[in-house]
Write a protein that holds these residues in place. Structure first.
Motif, PDB file in Angstrom:
ATOM      1  N   UNK A 354      30.185  76.633  52.627  1.00  0.00           N
ATOM      2  CA  UNK A 354      29.477  76.893  53.882  1.00  0.00           C
ATOM      3  C   UNK A 354      30.280  77.837  54.771  1.00  0.00           C
ATOM      4  N   UNK A 355      31.587  77.657  54.797  1.00  0.00           N
ATOM      5  CA  UNK A 355      32.446  78.538  55.587  1.00  0.00           C
ATOM      6  C   UNK A 355      32.445  79.955  55.018  1.00  0.00           C
ATOM      7  N   UNK A 356      32.502  80.060  53.714  1.00  0.00           N
ATOM      8  CA  UNK A 356      32.468  81.370  53.070  1.00  0.00           C
ATOM      9  C   UNK A 356      31.186  82.116  53.425  1.00  0.00           C
ATOM     10  N   UNK A 357      30.073  81.409  53.368  1.00  0.00           N
ATOM     11  CA  UNK A 357      28.783  82.029  53.681  1.00  0.00           C
ATOM     12  C   UNK A 357      28.721  82.441  55.156  1.00  0.00           C
ATOM     13  N   UNK A 358      29.222  81.567  56.020  1.00  0.00           N
ATOM     14  CA  UNK A 358      29.205  81.859  57.459  1.00  0.00           C
ATOM     15  C   UNK A 358      30.023  83.099  57.787  1.00  0.00           C
ATOM     16  N   UNK A 359      31.156  83.261  57.105  1.00  0.00           N
ATOM     17  CA  UNK A 359      32.066  84.367  57.414  1.00  0.00           C
ATOM     18  C   UNK A 359      31.750  85.643  56.637  1.00  0.00           C
ATOM     19  N   UNK A 360      30.787  85.563  55.740  1.00  0.00           N
ATOM     20  CA  UNK A 360      30.444  86.733  54.939  1.00  0.00           C
ATOM     21  C   UNK A 360      29.613  87.698  55.792  1.00  0.00           C
ATOM     22  N   UNK A 361      30.006  88.955  55.882  1.00  0.00           N
ATOM     23  CA  UNK A 361      29.227  89.910  56.686  1.00  0.00           C
ATOM     24  C   UNK A 361      27.853  90.226  56.101  1.00  0.00           C
ATOM     25  N   UNK A 362      27.654  89.877  54.838  1.00  0.00           N
ATOM     26  CA  UNK A 362      26.363  90.124  54.211  1.00  0.00           C
ATOM     27  C   UNK A 362      25.341  89.128  54.760  1.00  0.00           C
ATOM     28  N   UNK A 363      24.326  89.563  55.489  1.00  0.00           N
ATOM     29  CA  UNK A 363      23.352  88.632  56.081  1.00  0.00           C
ATOM     30  C   UNK A 363      22.439  87.978  55.044  1.00  0.00           C
ATOM     31  N   UNK A 364      22.496  88.453  53.806  1.00  0.00           N
ATOM     32  CA  UNK A 364      21.632  87.902  52.762  1.00  0.00           C
ATOM     33  C   UNK A 364      22.191  86.635  52.125  1.00  0.00           C
ATOM     34  N   UNK A 365      23.438  86.326  52.389  1.00  0.00           N
ATOM     35  CA  UNK A 365      24.027  85.135  51.783  1.00  0.00           C
ATOM     36  C   UNK A 365      23.268  83.886  52.214  1.00  0.00           C
TER      37      UNK A 365
END
Length: 459
Positions: A354-365
């Motif tokens: 969840x943290x990885x997804x939150x911090x990923x700049x890709x809005x598609x995650x």
């Protein structure tokens, strides 16, 4: 997943029967080697492990959790993929690690030769019961009514459909029905397109030979009986393989289909759904994570694979931790494996993802969940992290995988598990290529697998 995974069942190098027999001679060639290990001892000392090749955020979170629970243990991990020859050599020399990660499909082979330890006392010493995992997952690591490995992961297959292609052809998800061969073949034929005599759109990529076992069991067949004896030439298997040959032939033939699939940008911006190269494809649960990056350019739904009676159906798969005979620190190995697969470890993994997804700049995650092999962990992660994505198609796909995960069936466990998987893939490929009829290919595969079984068991 960073490397292409075309199959659900990994086929690795086959351990030579002679080497297994030599290594197993210390236990008389029978299952149960090392059963006197003291799993109730307090974990301490040094733990040597093989596994966790290219650990991602999920893997590292679980490793950190387990290490925190075993503060008195020095954990040394050789982060490598399982190597059958290396493991056999280590066993022969007596220099085995304390715990090894391997495919669940191969656990029976090593259990039959006494090269790995039964884990009933490991579980009881740590107050863990088998119902922590799905029955189908347990079936894959149980030999002679005894559990020989701690399972991890179970990512069920389903069929991801390209809805814009189905709609253009006047078809619906209901037409992609693996329980109705005639209807499915008709739909695939209607969806198939070619250019210059070669495929340009597949009606269905069935992911063979890798998913052959799924098709066989779904059709009422089996690849081994309850005693682990190979049954590749089961009549229901022949019927399923005959249909798969028809399916390939309707799309240009296996050779052309395989060549076409090899051109797919499976992990890229020009993947097979973006380019309308498939109308439907069998994929494991992890693949929607890949497709999420291109969600603006695809329209997808999912349908379950169905058995011959029309019920959602899947098969178990995944890896597991085994404790070799001769492990110097079995108590720590047991505690480590169980901590890695505990609900708490999976919760830590869910937090990390969840943290990885939150911090990923890709809005598609998006968070599609984690499929762990444990129903309680799966449900807890779904409740905590899997929320509506804003994309109805992806939400339906994610829900489909959760719907089918509990319908799994085990392939079974066999002393010749590796050889059965190898001969299965060989037979299916020969039949699809037209080198042999389905009957001939499975008959030859059965004879080879039976020889391996007889040699391994001494029967």
């Amino acid at each position: 997943m960073k490397k292409r995974q075309r199959i659900l069942l990994a086929v690795t190098a086959v351990v030579s029967v002679a080497a297994l027999t030599a290594c197993g001679s210390g236990s008389g060639g029978k299952a149960g080697g090392g059963s006197n290990a003291d799993f109730s001892a307090k974990p301490s000392g040094t733990l040597n492990a093989w596994g966790f090749e290219n650990a991602d955020d999920v893997g590292q979170a679980r490793l950190d959790y387990a290490a925190d629970q075993l503060k008195g243990v020095k954990i040394k991990i050789e982060q490598t993929a399982f190597d059958a020859q290396k493991f056999t050599a280590a066993t022969a020399s007596g220099q085995v690690p304390d715990v090894v990660q391997m495919s669940s499909q191969y656990v029976g082979t090593y259990a039959a030769k006494g090269l790995i330890q039964p884990l009933d006392k490991c579980l009881s010493a740590n107050d863990v019961t088998a119902d922590h995992w799905y029955d189908s997952v347990i079936g894959d690591v149980t030999y002679d009514n005894t559990m020989y490995a701690v399972p991890q992961f179970y990512q069920p297959p389903a069929i991801i459909v390209n809805t814009r292609l189905l709609e253009a052809a006047g078809l619906t998800n209901d037409d992609i029905d693996t329980s109705d061969h005639e209807r499915l073949l008709s739909a695939v034929t209607k969806l198939y397109k070619e250019s210059g005599g070669n495929p340009s759109t597949l009606g269905l990529d069935p992911q063979v030979p890798g998913t052959a076992g799924l098709w066989f069991l779904g059709n009422g067949g089996q690849i081994m009986d309850e005693d682990g004896k190979p049954t590749l030439d089961d009549a229901a298997n022949v019927e399923a393989l005959t249909f798969l040959k028809q399916l390939m032939d309707a799309q240009g033939g296996f050779a052309k289909v395989k060549s076409f699939i090899d051109t797919f940008d499976m992990f890229g911006a020009e993947n097979q759904y973006v380019k309308d190269q498939v109308a439907a494809e069998i994929n494991a649960q992890w693949y929607p994570n890949v497709l999420a990056a291109t969600q603006a350019n695809i329209t997808i739904n999912a349908v379950p694979f169905k058995d011959k009676d029309g019920n959602p159906f899947t098969v178990a798969s995944g890896t597991a931790f085994v404790i070799p005979k001769g492990a110097k620190n079995p108590a720590a190995a047991c505690a480590w494996a169980l901590n890695l697969t505990s609900d708490e470890a999976w919760q830590a993994a869910g937090d990390a993802r969840a943290t990885t997804i939150k911090n990923d700049p890709d809005p598609n995650r998006m968070n599609t969940g984690l499929f762990t092999g444990s129903p309680s962990a799966d449900q807890a992660i779904r409740d905590a992290f899997v929320k509506p994505t804003g994309n109805a198609g992806f939400d339906q796909v994610i829900a489909t995988y959760y719907d089918v995960v509990g319908t799994g069936k085990s392939f079974g466990s066999s002393a010749a598990g590796q050889e059965i998987q190898t001969e299965l893939a060989t037979a299916v490929t020969a039949a699809l290529n037209g080198e042999k009829t389905p009957e001939e290919a499975l008959k030859d595969g059965q004879e080879a697998a039976q020889r391996a079984y007889d040699q391994t068991t001494g029967k």
